[in-house]
Design an enzyme around this catalytic site. Sequence first.
Site, PDB file in Angstrom:
ATOM      1  N   HIS A  67      -3.435  -5.564   0.866  1.00  0.00           N
ATOM      2  CA  HIS A  67      -2.973  -5.844   2.107  1.00  0.00           C
ATOM      3  C   HIS A  67      -2.976  -7.251   2.315  1.00  0.00           C
ATOM      4  O   HIS A  67      -3.634  -7.959   2.874  1.00  0.00           O
ATOM      5  CB  HIS A  67      -3.673  -5.044   3.153  1.00  0.00           C
ATOM      6  N   GLU A  96      -1.276  -8.875   4.448  1.00  0.00           N
ATOM      7  CA  GLU A  96      -0.882  -9.065   5.994  1.00  0.00           C
ATOM      8  C   GLU A  96      -2.555  -9.263   6.564  1.00  0.00           C
ATOM      9  O   GLU A  96      -2.814  -9.904   7.606  1.00  0.00           O
ATOM     10  CB  GLU A  96      -0.216  -8.111   6.661  1.00  0.00           C
ATOM     11  N   CYS A 132       1.015  -1.115   0.008  1.00  0.00           N
ATOM     12  CA  CYS A 132      -0.060  -0.017  -0.102  1.00  0.00           C
ATOM     13  C   CYS A 132       1.024   1.280  -0.006  1.00  0.00           C
ATOM     14  O   CYS A 132       1.577   1.640  -0.887  1.00  0.00           O
ATOM     15  CB  CYS A 132      -0.896  -0.014   1.194  1.00  0.00           C
TER      16      CYS A 132
END
Lengths: 746, 272
Positions: free
Chosen positions: B215, B217, B91
């Site tokens: 993202h 994660e 990001c």
Amino acid sequence: MALSATDLEKIKALLGREASPVELTIFDTMWSEHCSYKSTKDILKRYLPTKGSEVALGIGEDAGIIRFTHHEGKSYCVAISHESHNHPSQILPVEGAATGVGGVVRDVYCMGADVIGVLNSLHFGLDTTGAAPLVEDIAQNVVIGVSDYANPLGVPVLGGETLYHPSYNDNCLVNVAAVGIVEESQIIHSYVPEQAKTEPYDLILFGKSTDATGFGGASFSSATLDKEDETTNIGAVQVHDPFLKRVIVEAIKALQHEIYAQNVPVGFKDLGAGGISCATSEIAAASGYGVIVDLDLVNVAVSTLPPEVIACSETQERFCLAVPAWFSPTVLKIFNEDFDLGHLYPHAGAAVIGKVTTEPVYRLMHHGQCLCELPIGAITTEVREVRTPEPHPPIPAVSLGLSPTDLGALGVQLMGLPNNRSKRPTYRYFDHSVQGRTLLYPGEADAVVVAPIEGCTAGLATTIDSNLYGYADPYVSGAAAVAESVRNLVSVGARPIAITDCLNYGNPQNSHSFYDFEQGVKGIADAANALGFIPGEALPVISGNVSLYNDSKQGNAVIPSPVIVALGKIENYQFMTQMTVFDPGLALFLIGARHAEFGGTQIANLVANLSLTAPQVRFTEEARQNQLVHQLIQYRLIAACHDISAGGLWVTLSEMALGERGAEPIGIHLNLETEDPFVTLFSENGGYVIAVTDAHVETVRAHLKTSVVTWTELGQTSEIPHLQICVDDQRIVDVPLSTLSHTREG
Amino acid sequence: MNTKPRLAVLQFPGLNCEYETQRAAAFYGFDAKIFRWNDHVDELDQADAFIVPGGFSFQDRVRAGAIAAKLPVMAKLAKADQDGKPILGICNGCQILAEAGLFPNLSPHTTAHRLQVALAPNSQENRLIGHICDWVDVKFNNPQYSLFAQAFEPGEILPVPISHSEGRFILSPELLAQLDQLTTLTYTTANPNGTTLNLAGLGNARGNVLGMMPHPERAAFLRQIPFSDRGKWGHAKKEGFATLSAATQEGPWGRLFIAMRSAVAQKVKTTC
């Protein structure tokens, strides 16, 4: 200034002399409705249940705290604060909404908690005549304001609602709540610790450098909005800086690390209404100390600020700390060197600005002159305004006229009303997954669920709710908001543990508005007393806010608008339930009786001559339904669950079929046995629809039969992607889901 | 000696995904440490791999990532790139790496990095559309050119959330012509932000750097996947929750961290 002539007399009597300009500004803030609750305190205290065996910190400090779960020998709590930022958002929507978020998160951070989410309840106008052209603009910019703050700060939006009504045309409502996690042993209080008796304590101000923004914010929030004052009012709106706040939050974490490692007793408070003067006097007054603050030591953005502005402006992103003097260098190093705030924003940082004194006097110094010398007792004097409630003339109850014939067409029309449309276009602006803890996302169920503690399977469910019943019945409006928020938690499998309230009403000097307020509080209290899950205990109200004067000289007051946030716990989050029907052949059950009560309902916008009694909240029935559904979810018998609220059964079923993405392929086929399908489909009395797989239908039926709730079998989910309804084997509705979806997406 | 590979999660002022990133990386076997932008930069020499996480560094002033890309600490990242260490930008991290020229970096042997890609504000039909947060599906293309793509099935559809205001890839004509020599990540669901060729992420020529707007994660664990995901991961979540086995199950993007770890292990082996 909002102080009245009577107030000025009182102040003079209290001090035995004329107050100085800075002192007057302090009284103006502290005695404002916003800070003093002078009209409302007695009613809140009389009715609202605030105690409970799980309450770790009740109403009184910057946030309320409820015990959540034990994990690896530690007791984890949830801290919550709930605020309104209505007036600022009406004047400057982006800044107003953003600083609303910015302010409420500070309340949670300063308890030692880490903020894990925010929620918002946004009430916008509905311009049907072209007379309020700004309404849409405000709605759009408020949403941008919320996202402009929460997203950069890195806290997910864990729920929200948008409501539309013409009474909000001149007064939008922006209510925000922040939720944080804190270990019980690490809660930090908002007052100077008792150690200040025996050792020197400093007052430290840290964060953004003080400027003139937000000067007079609290008193402006405590008066009716007047278009003619627009220019002054704009200056009273604060300016947000979530970027700087994000760095400050990291520095606070480093600070907390030192505080816990060295076991330092501190007091911690955020700067909100009234700025330095309020925060520094309250932090000391709360434990009976005095303070001497030297305004020359405050980090200011420009050197020419008058002292009353330094003392009272509401510059954002600031906090106040009371720490032992020996610890001050550690604090200064963290903010000024490690996190280097001065290089990220001009003159930002931490500075010792004063000392705690045992003499209970509040002193503000500037250029060696004493600008303010108030006995602490004078600042904390409780002020009261006696207001008289007066009921409205009753709204005539109209008996139900002829039912419309084409219920399908009516239902499609209903889905297209602004209140029933998909909120996806709104929540798509809000980060829902930052921090990586979200398990059940906005739009997937009645509440959002997160796993707030690393390695622990306890789930925290959150929801924020209000309704449009206030005009029809201010009492029901409060009761129904609590009832809906509880249903929303139960629907995902959570047990409600606490609620907060934000009470938005008109001018309290208007006896009808004040009546509305009192009725709303009673409704909330009755519901909270009836709907708790711990035997013998109410659902505790642990934080709250009152926002009055939501009317303008150009228009009318907002309809009574109590907003509730509810927190729930799922012991193991893998038990949670969502609302979409993903498979055909699921049996659908309706739980909860329907009544022909249509005051303030969605369908009343489309059909004339309906009974205008607001949908009553029948507490005993609601409580039983909640317990039953909660139990069925614990037994893992439910594939999908959705509560019934605005729009009634029709909207509930449509949302279960359409799902979060608005285009699931599974249809619904109902076979109703009812005298009046109109009431069945569109009444908004509290209830649930549950979807059950073949394997569990018999068991669920058995549970329902032995229960004391009202229930019916509605039909099944089907492979035909339509909403089909038969009454006595006669098909009365057949609407393709694509039509519903199209209308709902607007 | 069985020591965990060391991962530095860089923290620029205004980033906000460092903890979620650290948690995911730690779960998948990294000794993951958060490194503040003004800490002693030489400590970064110890790191085996790097992640620049998401957020809003320097308030997205000028252009997202533009200011962070100029900080002294970035010289360390350039050095790590020269050494072939894995560097992932997520990001805002993706924007920072792009602004620093760490990807696509078509001429890896010159130290003078040149901007070849920019991340522009989200728009549709020339109209700015602001921030978007949503779940999307993506897939890797030309996986052979990136160490990050090694653990996935060819053409595998991967659900992942995006949350950004400036995620529209703009490529130089020179880069467009050479795109088939790079690993790319593309949206397979509707183009959310007007990005060129559905691009959601882009590798570098050497294969050790990846910048991606989504993202990973936040999709590293099965529990994070939405129930409304219609692919196999949505099904797996329903199954996992039904059998109470989903709390620590891997999500679609666990393998990104595993691939990074394997690359570190590989590198240690070849240099020994």
